[in-house]
Scaffold this motif. Structure first.
Motif, PDB file in Angstrom:
ATOM      1  N   LEU A  64     -52.809 -92.816  37.133  1.00 53.25           N
ATOM      2  CA  LEU A  64     -53.943 -92.956  36.220  1.00 53.25           C
ATOM      3  C   LEU A  64     -53.630 -93.933  35.087  1.00 53.25           C
ATOM      4  CD1 LEU A  64     -55.243 -89.283  36.037  1.00 53.25           C
ATOM      5  CD2 LEU A  64     -56.174 -91.195  37.362  1.00 53.25           C
ATOM      6  N   SER A  65     -52.390 -93.949  34.633  1.00 53.23           N
ATOM      7  CA  SER A  65     -51.996 -94.919  33.604  1.00 53.23           C
ATOM      8  C   SER A  65     -52.067 -96.335  34.145  1.00 53.23           C
ATOM      9  CB  SER A  65     -50.578 -94.629  33.110  1.00 53.23           C
ATOM     10  OG  SER A  65     -50.506 -93.369  32.513  1.00 53.23           O
ATOM     11  N   TYR A  66     -51.589 -96.520  35.365  1.00 54.06           N
ATOM     12  CA  TYR A  66     -51.662 -97.843  35.986  1.00 54.06           C
ATOM     13  C   TYR A  66     -53.125 -98.283  36.137  1.00 54.06           C
ATOM     14  CZ  TYR A  66     -52.028-101.268  39.639  1.00 54.06           C
ATOM     15  OH  TYR A  66     -52.389-102.369  40.363  1.00 54.06           O
ATOM     16  N   ALA A  70     -54.789-101.523  34.483  1.00 53.00           N
ATOM     17  CA  ALA A  70     -55.360-102.572  35.334  1.00 53.00           C
ATOM     18  C   ALA A  70     -56.813-102.851  35.001  1.00 53.00           C
ATOM     19  CB  ALA A  70     -55.228-102.177  36.803  1.00 53.00           C
ATOM     20  N   MET A  71     -57.443-101.972  34.229  1.00 48.69           N
ATOM     21  CA  MET A  71     -58.842-102.167  33.839  1.00 48.69           C
ATOM     22  C   MET A  71     -58.985-102.822  32.471  1.00 48.69           C
ATOM     23  SD  MET A  71     -60.685 -98.774  35.252  1.00 48.69           S
ATOM     24  CE  MET A  71     -62.077 -99.164  34.245  1.00 48.69           C
ATOM     25  N   HIS A  74     -60.018-109.102  30.679  1.00 49.83           N
ATOM     26  CA  HIS A  74     -59.402-110.340  31.153  1.00 49.83           C
ATOM     27  C   HIS A  74     -58.582-110.955  30.026  1.00 49.83           C
ATOM     28  CE1 HIS A  74     -59.087-113.821  33.729  1.00 49.83           C
ATOM     29  NE2 HIS A  74     -59.359-114.587  32.680  1.00 49.83           N
ATOM     30  N   PRO A  75     -57.422-111.450  30.205  1.00 47.89           N
ATOM     31  CA  PRO A  75     -56.730-111.873  31.412  1.00 47.89           C
ATOM     32  C   PRO A  75     -55.775-110.828  31.973  1.00 47.89           C
ATOM     33  CG  PRO A  75     -55.566-112.765  29.548  1.00 47.89           C
ATOM     34  CD  PRO A  75     -56.738-111.965  29.005  1.00 47.89           C
ATOM     35  N   PHE A  76     -55.675-109.653  31.353  1.00 44.98           N
ATOM     36  CA  PHE A  76     -54.710-108.651  31.802  1.00 44.98           C
ATOM     37  C   PHE A  76     -55.242-107.800  32.955  1.00 44.98           C
ATOM     38  CE2 PHE A  76     -53.986-109.335  27.250  1.00 44.98           C
ATOM     39  CZ  PHE A  76     -52.731-109.924  27.330  1.00 44.98           C
ATOM     40  N   ILE A  86     -62.528 -92.949  36.406  1.00 47.40           N
ATOM     41  CA  ILE A  86     -61.136 -92.492  36.422  1.00 47.40           C
ATOM     42  C   ILE A  86     -61.063 -91.002  36.752  1.00 47.40           C
ATOM     43  CG2 ILE A  86     -60.847 -91.910  33.980  1.00 47.40           C
ATOM     44  CD1 ILE A  86     -58.129 -93.611  34.313  1.00 47.40           C
ATOM     45  N   TRP A  87     -62.149 -90.268  36.478  1.00 43.17           N
ATOM     46  CA  TRP A  87     -62.175 -88.842  36.805  1.00 43.17           C
ATOM     47  C   TRP A  87     -62.196 -88.621  38.313  1.00 43.17           C
ATOM     48  CZ3 TRP A  87     -60.526 -86.201  33.009  1.00 43.17           C
ATOM     49  CH2 TRP A  87     -60.780 -86.614  31.716  1.00 43.17           C
ATOM     50  N   TYR A  88     -62.860 -89.493  39.036  1.00 44.61           N
ATOM     51  CA  TYR A  88     -62.810 -89.414  40.500  1.00 44.61           C
ATOM     52  C   TYR A  88     -61.381 -89.641  40.987  1.00 44.61           C
ATOM     53  CZ  TYR A  88     -67.928 -89.776  40.518  1.00 44.61           C
ATOM     54  OH  TYR A  88     -69.261 -89.579  40.318  1.00 44.61           O
TER      55      TYR A  88
END
Length: 116
Positions: A64-66, A70-71, A74-76, A86-88
């Motif tokens: 979940l942290s990753y 990842a969200m 931009h640009p990260f 994220i709950w799903y």
């Protein structure tokens, strides 16, 4: 396979751009398989039930942290949600990890049977 169905068929989330693109190919081929191997490699097969639950919770936190990282904008960030949240992921990740362990045990049993 799960990511591909949710991405391409159901448009729940995607890497980089929505739809079929070669830019997302490394995420499916270079990122996910090694993570699965690390999960299986360190899994406490002979540990107690509580040790296995603790292991799942640690991995759930990591995944979940990753996903949250990842969200980032931009640009990260390179991961985007459609209708997914994220709950799903918090609900589905333990199911997918359990399936992964079951698949590993099944393949190990087939290999053991083939070698006898």
């Amino acid at each position: 396979m799960f990511d591909i169905f949710i991405d391409l068929k159901y448009k729940g989330y995607w890497y980089f751009t929505q739809g079929i693109d070669w830019v997302a190919f490394p995420a499916y081929t270079i990122l996910i398989p090694p993570i699965n191997l690390m999960f299986i490699n360190w899994y406490p097969f002979t540990g107690s039930f509580m040790k296995k639950v603790r292991y799942f919770l640690i991995w759930e936190f990591f995944l979940l942290s990753y996903e949250a990282a990842a969200m980032l904008p931009h640009p990260f960030g390179f991961f985007h949600y459609g209708w997914w949240s994220i709950w799903y992921s918090a609900f589905v990740n333990p199911i997918l990890l359990t399936i992964l362990i079951g698949y590993y045990k099944w393949i190990s049993a087939l290999e053991k049977k083939a070698c006898v």
